[in-house]
Structure formats: structure tokens, C-alpha cells
Motif scaffolding. Structure first.
Motif, PDB file in Angstrom:
ATOM      1  N   GLU A 131       1.091  -1.122  -0.128  1.00 22.98           N
ATOM      2  CA  GLU A 131       0.058  -0.186   0.518  1.00 22.98           C
ATOM      3  C   GLU A 131       0.629   1.395   0.296  1.00 22.98           C
ATOM      4  OE1 GLU A 131      -3.220   2.032   2.575  1.00 22.98           O
ATOM      5  OE2 GLU A 131      -2.200   0.965   4.034  1.00 22.98           O
ATOM      6  N   TRP A 132       1.813   1.209   0.907  1.00 25.53           N
ATOM      7  CA  TRP A 132       2.895   2.501   0.644  1.00 25.53           C
ATOM      8  C   TRP A 132       3.746   2.391  -0.468  1.00 25.53           C
ATOM      9  CZ3 TRP A 132       8.273   3.793   0.080  1.00 25.53           C
ATOM     10  CH2 TRP A 132       7.893   5.310   0.601  1.00 25.53           C
ATOM     11  N   VAL A 133       4.257   1.438  -0.927  1.00 27.78           N
ATOM     12  CA  VAL A 133       4.387   1.289  -2.371  1.00 27.78           C
ATOM     13  C   VAL A 133       3.934   2.107  -3.308  1.00 27.78           C
ATOM     14  CG1 VAL A 133       5.687   1.207  -4.161  1.00 27.78           C
ATOM     15  CG2 VAL A 133       6.407   0.125  -2.042  1.00 27.78           C
ATOM     16  N   GLN A 134       2.159   2.364  -3.028  1.00 27.98           N
ATOM     17  CA  GLN A 134       1.605   2.259  -4.529  1.00 27.98           C
ATOM     18  C   GLN A 134       1.171   3.514  -3.974  1.00 27.98           C
ATOM     19  OE1 GLN A 134      -1.750  -0.490  -3.906  1.00 27.98           O
ATOM     20  NE2 GLN A 134      -1.031  -2.274  -5.563  1.00 27.98           N
ATOM     21  N   LYS A 135       0.729   4.235  -2.930  1.00 19.03           N
ATOM     22  CA  LYS A 135       0.319   5.315  -2.590  1.00 19.03           C
ATOM     23  C   LYS A 135       1.383   6.524  -2.582  1.00 19.03           C
ATOM     24  CE  LYS A 135      -4.090   4.049  -0.376  1.00 19.03           C
ATOM     25  NZ  LYS A 135      -4.772   4.224   0.810  1.00 19.03           N
ATOM     26  N   THR A 136       3.206   5.713  -2.398  1.00 15.40           N
ATOM     27  CA  THR A 136       3.218   7.046  -2.764  1.00 15.40           C
ATOM     28  C   THR A 136       3.657   7.073  -4.060  1.00 15.40           C
ATOM     29  OG1 THR A 136       4.674   6.365  -1.057  1.00 15.40           O
ATOM     30  CG2 THR A 136       5.966   7.692  -2.209  1.00 15.40           C
ATOM     31  N   ASN A 137       3.987   6.120  -5.002  1.00 14.37           N
ATOM     32  CA  ASN A 137       3.858   6.389  -6.370  1.00 14.37           C
ATOM     33  C   ASN A 137       2.629   7.469  -6.904  1.00 14.37           C
ATOM     34  OD1 ASN A 137       6.555   4.948  -6.864  1.00 14.37           O
ATOM     35  ND2 ASN A 137       5.316   2.888  -7.071  1.00 14.37           N
ATOM     36  N   ALA A 138       1.725   6.928  -6.187  1.00 16.81           N
ATOM     37  CA  ALA A 138       0.671   7.875  -6.878  1.00 16.81           C
ATOM     38  C   ALA A 138       1.216   9.525  -6.671  1.00 16.81           C
ATOM     39  CB  ALA A 138      -1.163   7.432  -6.569  1.00 16.81           C
ATOM     40  N   PHE A 139       1.283   9.162  -5.278  1.00 18.37           N
ATOM     41  CA  PHE A 139       1.575  11.199  -5.110  1.00 18.37           C
ATOM     42  C   PHE A 139       2.488  12.074  -6.026  1.00 18.37           C
ATOM     43  CE2 PHE A 139       4.745  13.803  -2.629  1.00 18.37           C
ATOM     44  CZ  PHE A 139       4.123  14.755  -2.128  1.00 18.37           C
ATOM     45  N   LEU A 140       3.837  10.664  -5.926  1.00 17.60           N
ATOM     46  CA  LEU A 140       4.859  10.994  -6.856  1.00 17.60           C
ATOM     47  C   LEU A 140       4.236  11.523  -8.229  1.00 17.60           C
ATOM     48  CD1 LEU A 140       7.830   8.850  -6.075  1.00 17.60           C
ATOM     49  CD2 LEU A 140       7.611  10.801  -5.345  1.00 17.60           C
ATOM     50  N   ASP A 141       3.218  10.616  -8.751  1.00 20.65           N
ATOM     51  CA  ASP A 141       2.507  10.915 -10.405  1.00 20.65           C
ATOM     52  C   ASP A 141       2.165  12.350 -10.136  1.00 20.65           C
ATOM     53  OD1 ASP A 141       3.856   8.747 -11.665  1.00 20.65           O
ATOM     54  OD2 ASP A 141       1.611   7.495 -11.494  1.00 20.65           O
ATOM     55  N   HIS A 142       1.523  12.537  -9.208  1.00 17.07           N
ATOM     56  CA  HIS A 142       0.355  13.619  -8.530  1.00 17.07           C
ATOM     57  C   HIS A 142       1.456  15.058  -8.989  1.00 17.07           C
ATOM     58  CE1 HIS A 142      -2.549  16.601  -7.377  1.00 17.07           C
ATOM     59  NE2 HIS A 142      -1.715  16.472  -6.019  1.00 17.07           N
ATOM     60  N   ALA A 143       2.619  14.842  -7.794  1.00 21.95           N
ATOM     61  CA  ALA A 143       2.991  16.265  -7.306  1.00 21.95           C
ATOM     62  C   ALA A 143       3.976  16.656  -8.779  1.00 21.95           C
ATOM     63  CB  ALA A 143       4.470  15.335  -6.144  1.00 21.95           C
ATOM     64  N   PHE A 144       4.667  15.704  -9.161  1.00 23.15           N
ATOM     65  CA  PHE A 144       5.515  15.899 -10.624  1.00 23.15           C
ATOM     66  C   PHE A 144       4.651  16.242 -12.308  1.00 23.15           C
ATOM     67  CE2 PHE A 144       8.737  13.995  -7.876  1.00 23.15           C
ATOM     68  CZ  PHE A 144       9.498  14.671  -8.763  1.00 23.15           C
ATOM     69  N   SER A 145       2.812  15.806 -11.496  1.00 20.72           N
ATOM     70  CA  SER A 145       2.283  15.985 -13.151  1.00 20.72           C
ATOM     71  C   SER A 145       1.921  17.444 -12.125  1.00 20.72           C
ATOM     72  CB  SER A 145       0.850  15.154 -12.792  1.00 20.72           C
ATOM     73  OG  SER A 145       0.050  15.572 -11.833  1.00 20.72           O
ATOM     74  N   LEU A 146       1.752  18.411 -11.621  1.00 20.02           N
ATOM     75  CA  LEU A 146       1.719  19.438 -10.790  1.00 20.02           C
ATOM     76  C   LEU A 146       2.293  21.027 -11.037  1.00 20.02           C
ATOM     77  CD1 LEU A 146       0.103  19.636  -7.523  1.00 20.02           C
ATOM     78  CD2 LEU A 146      -1.036  20.077  -9.763  1.00 20.02           C
ATOM     79  N   VAL A 147       4.089  20.262 -11.728  1.00 20.64           N
ATOM     80  CA  VAL A 147       4.472  21.652 -12.222  1.00 20.64           C
ATOM     81  C   VAL A 147       5.040  21.427 -13.210  1.00 20.64           C
ATOM     82  CG1 VAL A 147       6.915  22.048 -11.846  1.00 20.64           C
ATOM     83  CG2 VAL A 147       5.398  21.124  -8.986  1.00 20.64           C
ATOM     84  N   LEU A 148       5.832  22.401 -13.778  1.00 23.88           N
ATOM     85  CA  LEU A 148       6.143  22.625 -15.456  1.00 23.88           C
ATOM     86  C   LEU A 148       7.659  22.572 -15.255  1.00 23.88           C
ATOM     87  CD1 LEU A 148       5.529  23.387 -18.092  1.00 23.88           C
ATOM     88  CD2 LEU A 148       5.847  25.616 -17.901  1.00 23.88           C
ATOM     89  N   ASP A 149       8.285  21.674 -16.413  1.00 20.55           N
ATOM     90  CA  ASP A 149       9.653  21.137 -16.389  1.00 20.55           C
ATOM     91  C   ASP A 149       9.806  20.351 -14.811  1.00 20.55           C
ATOM     92  OD1 ASP A 149       9.768  21.528 -18.859  1.00 20.55           O
ATOM     93  OD2 ASP A 149      10.151  23.878 -18.172  1.00 20.55           O
ATOM     94  N   SER A 150       8.638  20.121 -14.606  1.00 25.81           N
ATOM     95  CA  SER A 150       9.664  19.101 -13.032  1.00 25.81           C
ATOM     96  C   SER A 150      10.836  18.114 -12.766  1.00 25.81           C
ATOM     97  CB  SER A 150       8.245  18.442 -12.317  1.00 25.81           C
ATOM     98  OG  SER A 150       7.738  17.593 -13.482  1.00 25.81           O
ATOM     99  N   GLN A 151      10.535  17.658 -14.624  1.00 26.75           N
ATOM    100  CA  GLN A 151      12.136  16.256 -14.835  1.00 26.75           C
ATOM    101  C   GLN A 151      12.756  17.036 -14.626  1.00 26.75           C
ATOM    102  OE1 GLN A 151      11.901  13.370 -13.856  1.00 26.75           O
ATOM    103  NE2 GLN A 151       8.944  13.665 -14.225  1.00 26.75           N
ATOM    104  N   LYS A 152      13.183  18.056 -15.020  1.00 27.03           N
ATOM    105  CA  LYS A 152      14.207  19.358 -15.533  1.00 27.03           C
ATOM    106  C   LYS A 152      14.956  19.492 -13.609  1.00 27.03           C
ATOM    107  CE  LYS A 152      16.339  23.154 -17.669  1.00 27.03           C
ATOM    108  NZ  LYS A 152      16.182  24.073 -19.164  1.00 27.03           N
TER     109      LYS A 152
END
Length: 123
Positions: A22-43
Motif C-alpha cells: 500500500e505504501w509503495v502504491q500510494k507513494t508512487n501515486a503521490f509522486l505522479d500527482h506532485a510531478f504532474s503539477l509542475v512545469l518542467d518538473s523532470q528538469k
């Protein structure tokens, strides 16, 4: 309004010391969410909510994932205000009894009527 239960962030450990599924799945969902909000987040990265970075340091996803796995989430970060969520506040006592139906005014009128003396009640 109910707030999502985020106890998994702090209780997501198995008896063997590894993170729960559960922690792994929800943490990955959190990361997906967090990085989807920021323009050029990968950079440029995103504010890292691990216990050391405490939402003050930007990290790229692989580093943030590692930080969260090793250090865990910063304590008390159950409303993700640095990652797109609005803070939730309880109604204040001042506004808790406000009603839009006029019930307060009607009760006040009844109370006033009960405390007025009519001509028949006077000696």
C-alpha cells in the motif's frame, strides 16, 4: 468534508522492515500527482516532502523517491499544501452556528416574545 486517511504515509511498514505494498502504491501515486503539477518538473524537480528536506528543497523524482523510502515523509504532512492541495480548516466557533434558513432569528423572536409582559400579566 472528510479528509483522506493518510496514515499509510507513516504506518506503511511490514514486520520485516520493508514498506508495505500500500505504501509503495500510494507513494508512487503521490509522486505522479506532485510531478504532474509542475512545469518542467523532470528538469527542475519538485519540493521534497521527506523528513530531511521538509518541503524546502527541490528534488528530481528518482532522488525524491529514494528520500521517501529511506527517510519517510515529514511528520504531519497529511494535507499536501506544497503539492496542490488547499488547507482544510474546521469551522470557527464564530461561523459554526450560522444558518441560511433564518432559524436563529426565529428562535430569537420566540425568546423575545416569551420575555415580554402582556397587559393581562400585570397586577
Amino acid at each position: 468534508m472528510s479528509i483522506e486517511d493518510r496514515s499509510w504515509m507513516y504506518e506503511g511498514w511490514n514486520d520485516n522492515g520493508c514498506h508495505s505494498q500500500e505504501w509503495v502504491q500510494k507513494t508512487n501515486a503521490f509522486l505522479d500527482h506532485a510531478f504532474s503539477l509542475v512545469l518542467d518538473s523532470q528538469k527542475f524537480g519538485v519540493l521534497c516532502p521527506c523528513s530531511d528536506c521538509d518541503n524546502r528543497v527541490r528534488q528530481r523524482r528518482p532522488i525524491m523517491s529514494l528520500h521517501l523510502c529511506k527517510r519517510g515523509f515529514t511528520l504531519g504532512y497529511t494535507i499536501w499544501t506544497e503539492h496542490g492541495e488547499k488547507p482544510f480548516s474546521e469551522p470557527t466557533l464564530e461561523n459554526a452556528n450560522d444558518t441560511a434558513d433564518g432559524l436563529d432569528e426565529m428562535l430569537a423572536d420566540i425568546g423575545d416574545a416569551m420575555h415580554t409582559v402582556s397587559d393581562e400579566d400585570e397586577p
